[in-house]
Design an enzyme around this catalytic site. Sequence first.
Site, PDB file in Angstrom:
ATOM      1  CB  ALA A 211      -0.823  -0.009   1.248  1.00 51.28           C
ATOM      2  CG  ASN A 212       0.102   4.640  -1.723  1.00 52.61           C
ATOM      3  OD1 ASN A 212      -0.995   5.392  -1.356  1.00 52.61           O
ATOM      4  ND2 ASN A 212      -0.460   3.977  -3.013  1.00 52.61           N
ATOM      5  NE  ARG A 213       4.775   6.927   4.575  1.00 52.29           N
ATOM      6  CZ  ARG A 213       5.204   6.291   5.841  1.00 52.29           C
ATOM      7  NH1 ARG A 213       4.098   6.223   6.708  1.00 52.29           N
ATOM      8  NH2 ARG A 213       6.058   5.860   5.881  1.00 52.29           N
TER       9      ARG A 213
END
Length: 401
Positions: A211-213
């Site tokens: 995932a990412n932020r």
Amino acid sequence: MVLNGKRILLIISGGIAAYKSLDLIRRLRERGAEVRPIMTKAAQEFITPLAVGALSSGHVYADLFSREDEQDVGHIRLARDCDLVLVAPATANLMAKIANGLADDLASTVLLATDRPVLLAPAMNPKMWAAAPTRRNVETLKGDGITLIGPMAGEMAESNEAGVGRMAEPLQIVDAVIGMLDDGAKPLKGRTAIVTSGPTHEPIDPVRYIANRSSGKQGHAIAAALARLGADVTLISGPVTIPDPAGVTTVHVERAEEMLEAVTRHLPADIAVMVAAVADWRVAASSGQKIKKQPGEAPAPLALTENPDILKTVGHHQKRPKLVVGFAAETENVEANGRAKLARKGADMIVANDVSPESGVMGGNRNRVKIISAEGIDEWPDLAKDDVAERLAALIAQRLD
Ligand code: CTP
């Protein structure tokens, strides 16, 4: 007249500012609006139904259980047979009821039942306006798509106190009503828009993912801002923890491939704004079972494969929207990389932002962007994400015009 043929359901709740509602009725009618009043029990302690009825030149509704009124109009029809529901003054008590979905009198029941735009003009003591429960309720109401005008700062009518709590003046309220009902203020009416937002989650196995932020705050705010300008908006959101924006159809997806499928399914559209932080890669062969660690052995390497580029697909699609807007999340060389993305992705506009950790953009509430298009580069100041959304929606409307 600017409000000709517009039907306003005016709910008057019980506060001293109710005396201004009499003038408000006149001002609305002067501009061509038809005003149907509802009074709460407490409102009748401050002004009389006789005065309200005389000024609105019609029936005053006050009782949920009035047999005559229910047979004649009924509270559900009352809630929908109008172009806008205006609550002036809106007391702290009535706002708390609306925020929590209470329906124990005609006013609150109508507010729960309505599918029309709602405008509140709060009026209360400054301490009540500042109180923690009222702050929470205001956030909830805004999140539900309800518009507020005021309260204003100034002297309170009932005491020597000053502060924020005065009801907006009748003419200010009339302007807000016009803003909400005037089609000229809805330049995107009749247009359709697709917005992507949030991250994507790419599964490694049933319990793990890449995932990412991204929080989705910027994309969701843009979807809501386009809707406020009248667009019919579909928001395709990756997994986020923020609520679905009001006035928008939200489709929830997890993976990049699902996001692409949802986006292309919603074509054609007039506008596409691709804000999502789509994962560039997915795990080539994600495991159907949880990957177990083997004692003493090195972990199995994660083979990755490239995800489809959604913006590029839309930018080169045979059903390409008239206006395609992309984002560029960069940690260095923001301008040069943004320009390269404009060409590569077939976009009309790239909103480039610096997402390096020092910027605090990812997950934060503020953003500083550069708008890159064939015409050149426009640098916007540091703004709240909601304000970036507002400005971008206005720019999109202007471009389409
Ligand atoms: N985008 C997309 N699909 C992808 C990757 C990106 O739709 N698979 C979109 C984003 O929504 C954004 C734009 O493309 O509007 C740019 O995303 P960004 O992450 O900045 O760029 P990348 O294409 O990933 O390029 P790079 O990795 O070189 O920065």
